[in-house]
Design a protein around this motif. Structure first.
Motif, PDB file in Angstrom:
ATOM      1  N   UNK A  36     181.296  37.850 -17.585  1.00 32.01           N
ATOM      2  CA  UNK A  36     181.252  38.821 -18.675  1.00 32.01           C
ATOM      3  C   UNK A  36     182.637  39.428 -18.820  1.00 32.01           C
ATOM      4  N   UNK A  37     183.112  39.450 -20.030  1.00 34.11           N
ATOM      5  CA  UNK A  37     184.415  40.021 -20.332  1.00 34.11           C
ATOM      6  C   UNK A  37     184.190  41.491 -20.647  1.00 34.11           C
ATOM      7  N   UNK A  38     184.885  42.350 -19.918  1.00 40.90           N
ATOM      8  CA  UNK A  38     184.631  43.786 -20.032  1.00 40.90           C
ATOM      9  C   UNK A  38     185.903  44.561 -20.327  1.00 40.90           C
ATOM     10  N   UNK A  39     185.685  45.727 -20.929  1.00 38.72           N
ATOM     11  CA  UNK A  39     186.738  46.733 -21.114  1.00 38.72           C
ATOM     12  C   UNK A  39     186.265  48.011 -20.465  1.00 38.72           C
ATOM     13  N   UNK A  42     185.867  55.025 -20.150  1.00 37.44           N
ATOM     14  CA  UNK A  42     185.693  56.093 -19.162  1.00 37.44           C
ATOM     15  C   UNK A  42     185.583  55.477 -17.786  1.00 37.44           C
ATOM     16  N   UNK A  43     184.490  55.768 -17.090  1.00 37.37           N
ATOM     17  CA  UNK A  43     184.301  55.228 -15.742  1.00 37.37           C
ATOM     18  C   UNK A  43     183.437  53.968 -15.737  1.00 37.37           C
ATOM     19  N   UNK A  44     183.034  53.506 -16.919  1.00 37.43           N
ATOM     20  CA  UNK A  44     182.118  52.371 -17.003  1.00 37.43           C
ATOM     21  C   UNK A  44     182.802  51.151 -17.607  1.00 37.43           C
ATOM     22  N   UNK A  45     182.210  50.000 -17.357  1.00 34.58           N
ATOM     23  CA  UNK A  45     182.627  48.764 -18.001  1.00 34.58           C
ATOM     24  C   UNK A  45     181.685  48.492 -19.168  1.00 34.58           C
ATOM     25  N   UNK A  46     182.250  48.058 -20.281  1.00 38.33           N
ATOM     26  CA  UNK A  46     181.480  47.731 -21.470  1.00 38.33           C
ATOM     27  C   UNK A  46     181.719  46.259 -21.791  1.00 38.33           C
ATOM     28  N   UNK A  47     180.642  45.481 -21.974  1.00 37.18           N
ATOM     29  CA  UNK A  47     180.833  44.063 -22.286  1.00 37.18           C
ATOM     30  C   UNK A  47     181.365  43.877 -23.711  1.00 37.18           C
ATOM     31  N   UNK A  48     182.446  43.084 -23.830  1.00 34.67           N
ATOM     32  CA  UNK A  48     183.033  42.793 -25.140  1.00 34.67           C
ATOM     33  C   UNK A  48     183.028  41.295 -25.436  1.00 34.67           C
ATOM     34  N   UNK A  49     182.697  40.515 -24.422  1.00 31.59           N
ATOM     35  CA  UNK A  49     182.685  39.073 -24.608  1.00 31.59           C
ATOM     36  C   UNK A  49     182.031  38.389 -23.428  1.00 31.59           C
ATOM     37  N   UNK A  50     181.923  37.077 -23.567  1.00 33.23           N
ATOM     38  CA  UNK A  50     181.361  36.260 -22.499  1.00 33.23           C
ATOM     39  C   UNK A  50     182.121  34.943 -22.500  1.00 33.23           C
ATOM     40  N   UNK A  76     186.921  33.447 -25.303  1.00 31.21           N
ATOM     41  CA  UNK A  76     185.607  34.070 -25.088  1.00 31.21           C
ATOM     42  C   UNK A  76     184.802  34.130 -26.381  1.00 31.21           C
ATOM     43  N   UNK A  77     183.499  34.240 -26.227  1.00 26.83           N
ATOM     44  CA  UNK A  77     182.623  34.543 -27.344  1.00 26.83           C
ATOM     45  C   UNK A  77     182.613  36.055 -27.478  1.00 26.83           C
TER      46      UNK A  77
END
Length: 149
Positions: A36-39, A42-50, A76-77
């Motif tokens: 999972x591609x993440x950004x 804040x303190x969390x990771x958010x999925x932006x791609x795969x 990535x998708x």
């Protein structure tokens, strides 16, 4: 039953800026075919791609593109289907079928990554449930044979 019950909470992630070769190495080290591609948000990771091993093979290797010249973001998708951890499994399956995907990142209420759900997870869950049904039938038959010989 909700997606959070069957999803895998141990997710392999990578930033979009990492190289494709780095992605392949991470897949090998973690014995996975999907990252999972993440950004950071804040303190969390958010999925932006795969990105999948198939993306690397079909989109890079088979086209004879130099893997070292590409980043994960290049292949990535983007904007993958995500499901919420409190979504029903049936909803997740419907959406996966509608989008034609085998896996989906699972997010919390604020969009933060909490896991990944795949068709394999659903099949494993169903197999366990079918095993329990078979056990119930067998126990009922054994009980009846004992009580009414």
């Amino acid at each position: 039953m909700t997606v959070s019950v069957i999803c895998n909470h141990n997710v392999a992630t990578i930033p979009a800026s990492d190289g494709v070769t780095d992605a392949a190495v991470r897949m090998r080290e973690e014995h996975v075919g999907t990252l999972l591609v993440v950004e950071r948000s804040g303190s969390a990771h958010v999925p932006v791609g795969i990105v999948t091993d198939r993306d690397i093979v079909v989109g890079v290797v088979a086209k004879r593109v130099a893997a070292d010249s590409l980043t994960v973001g290049d292949i990535m998708t983007r904007n993958p289907l995500t499901v919420r951890e409190d979504d029903a499994i049936a909803f997740a399956l419907r959406e996966m079928r509608r989008r034609g995907v085998r896996r989906a990142p699972v997010v919390g209420k604020r969009g933060e990554l909490v896991g990944i759900v795949s068709l394999d997870d659903v099949i494993q869950h169903l197999a366990m449930q079918l095993g329990r049904l078979a056990d119930a039938i067998r126990i009922e038959q054994d009980t009846e044979a004992r009580i009414k010989p």
